[in-house]
Design a protein around this motif. Sequence first.
Motif, PDB file in Angstrom:
ATOM      1  N   HIS A   8       0.818  -1.213   0.000  1.00  0.00           N
ATOM      2  CA  HIS A   8       0.000   0.000   0.000  1.00  0.00           C
ATOM      3  C   HIS A   8       0.855   1.267   0.000  1.00  0.00           C
ATOM      4  O   HIS A   8       1.822   1.360   0.719  1.00  0.00           O
ATOM      5  CB  HIS A   8      -0.923   0.005   1.214  1.00  0.00           C
ATOM      6  N   PRO A  11      -1.062   4.188   3.995  1.00  0.00           N
ATOM      7  CA  PRO A  11      -1.117   3.222   5.095  1.00  0.00           C
ATOM      8  C   PRO A  11      -2.540   2.785   5.430  1.00  0.00           C
ATOM      9  O   PRO A  11      -3.477   3.576   5.376  1.00  0.00           O
ATOM     10  CB  PRO A  11      -0.513   3.982   6.276  1.00  0.00           C
ATOM     11  N   GLN A  12      -2.681   1.525   5.788  1.00  0.00           N
ATOM     12  CA  GLN A  12      -3.984   0.976   6.133  1.00  0.00           C
ATOM     13  C   GLN A  12      -4.637   1.704   7.303  1.00  0.00           C
ATOM     14  O   GLN A  12      -5.850   1.881   7.316  1.00  0.00           O
ATOM     15  CB  GLN A  12      -3.846  -0.513   6.459  1.00  0.00           C
ATOM     16  N   GLU A  68       9.015  -2.543   2.608  1.00  0.00           N
ATOM     17  CA  GLU A  68       7.661  -2.658   3.160  1.00  0.00           C
ATOM     18  C   GLU A  68       7.706  -2.874   4.673  1.00  0.00           C
ATOM     19  O   GLU A  68       6.938  -2.272   5.418  1.00  0.00           O
ATOM     20  CB  GLU A  68       6.921  -3.819   2.480  1.00  0.00           C
ATOM     21  N   TYR A  71       8.634   0.459   6.397  1.00  0.00           N
ATOM     22  CA  TYR A  71       7.484   1.357   6.427  1.00  0.00           C
ATOM     23  C   TYR A  71       6.468   0.888   7.455  1.00  0.00           C
ATOM     24  O   TYR A  71       5.911   1.687   8.202  1.00  0.00           O
ATOM     25  CB  TYR A  71       6.808   1.434   5.052  1.00  0.00           C
ATOM     26  N   ALA A  72       6.209  -0.413   7.514  1.00  0.00           N
ATOM     27  CA  ALA A  72       5.234  -0.962   8.450  1.00  0.00           C
ATOM     28  C   ALA A  72       5.643  -0.681   9.903  1.00  0.00           C
ATOM     29  O   ALA A  72       4.794  -0.369  10.740  1.00  0.00           O
ATOM     30  CB  ALA A  72       5.061  -2.458   8.224  1.00  0.00           C
ATOM     31  N   GLU A  75       4.976   3.032  10.541  1.00  0.00           N
ATOM     32  CA  GLU A  75       3.541   3.294  10.567  1.00  0.00           C
ATOM     33  C   GLU A  75       2.872   2.689  11.799  1.00  0.00           C
ATOM     34  O   GLU A  75       1.898   3.234  12.310  1.00  0.00           O
ATOM     35  CB  GLU A  75       2.892   2.779   9.290  1.00  0.00           C
ATOM     36  N   SER A  76       3.395   1.584  12.286  1.00  0.00           N
ATOM     37  CA  SER A  76       2.860   0.985  13.507  1.00  0.00           C
ATOM     38  C   SER A  76       3.025   1.947  14.679  1.00  0.00           C
ATOM     39  O   SER A  76       2.105   2.129  15.490  1.00  0.00           O
ATOM     40  CB  SER A  76       3.578  -0.333  13.795  1.00  0.00           C
ATOM     41  N   SER A  79       0.622   5.031  14.013  1.00  0.00           N
ATOM     42  CA  SER A  79      -0.820   4.773  14.090  1.00  0.00           C
ATOM     43  C   SER A  79      -1.366   4.932  15.507  1.00  0.00           C
ATOM     44  O   SER A  79      -2.508   5.360  15.689  1.00  0.00           O
ATOM     45  CB  SER A  79      -1.147   3.382  13.549  1.00  0.00           C
ATOM     46  N   GLN A 110       4.525   9.809   3.598  1.00  0.00           N
ATOM     47  CA  GLN A 110       3.561   9.813   2.497  1.00  0.00           C
ATOM     48  C   GLN A 110       4.145  10.433   1.232  1.00  0.00           C
ATOM     49  O   GLN A 110       3.890   9.963   0.129  1.00  0.00           O
ATOM     50  CB  GLN A 110       2.289  10.536   2.905  1.00  0.00           C
ATOM     51  N   ARG A 113       6.387   7.784  -0.300  1.00  0.00           N
ATOM     52  CA  ARG A 113       5.614   6.706  -0.913  1.00  0.00           C
ATOM     53  C   ARG A 113       5.072   7.146  -2.236  1.00  0.00           C
ATOM     54  O   ARG A 113       4.941   6.454  -3.171  1.00  0.00           O
ATOM     55  CB  ARG A 113       4.460   6.283  -0.002  1.00  0.00           C
TER      56      ARG A 113
END
Length: 113
Positions: A8, A11-12, A68, A71-72, A75-76, A79, A110, A113
């Motif tokens: 993605h 981000p989710q 990935e 980034y995860a 983002e964790s 979030s 962002q 990305r």
Amino acid sequence: MQYTVDEHFVPQFIIKRFSDSQEQVGIVNTKLKKPVLRTTKSTAICYSKDMYEIKNVDGSYFERNCTEKRYAAIESELSSKINPIIEKLLLGGRLSGEDNAYLSVLFALQLVR
């Protein structure tokens, strides 16, 4: 080993803020003469297959999912900070330097990305 293929670019945790209780989001297809509104799962938008992957000359992947995963991880952390920041603003509060730093990292990520 299982790899992430649908990577993605939004981000989710951000997409889910726009979804309903069934994790559906509304989307509009503007490429048609008459735009069409429909709903879809929040996981089914804003992604590309193997977007961050680099292949070696022999066709194998170079450090598959490395970008990935990084980034995860970022983002964790981000979030869990967004809801308190939004709540603070809704109550008329001011953002702290730390809040601004988290938002700046999210914005920069962002842009990358």
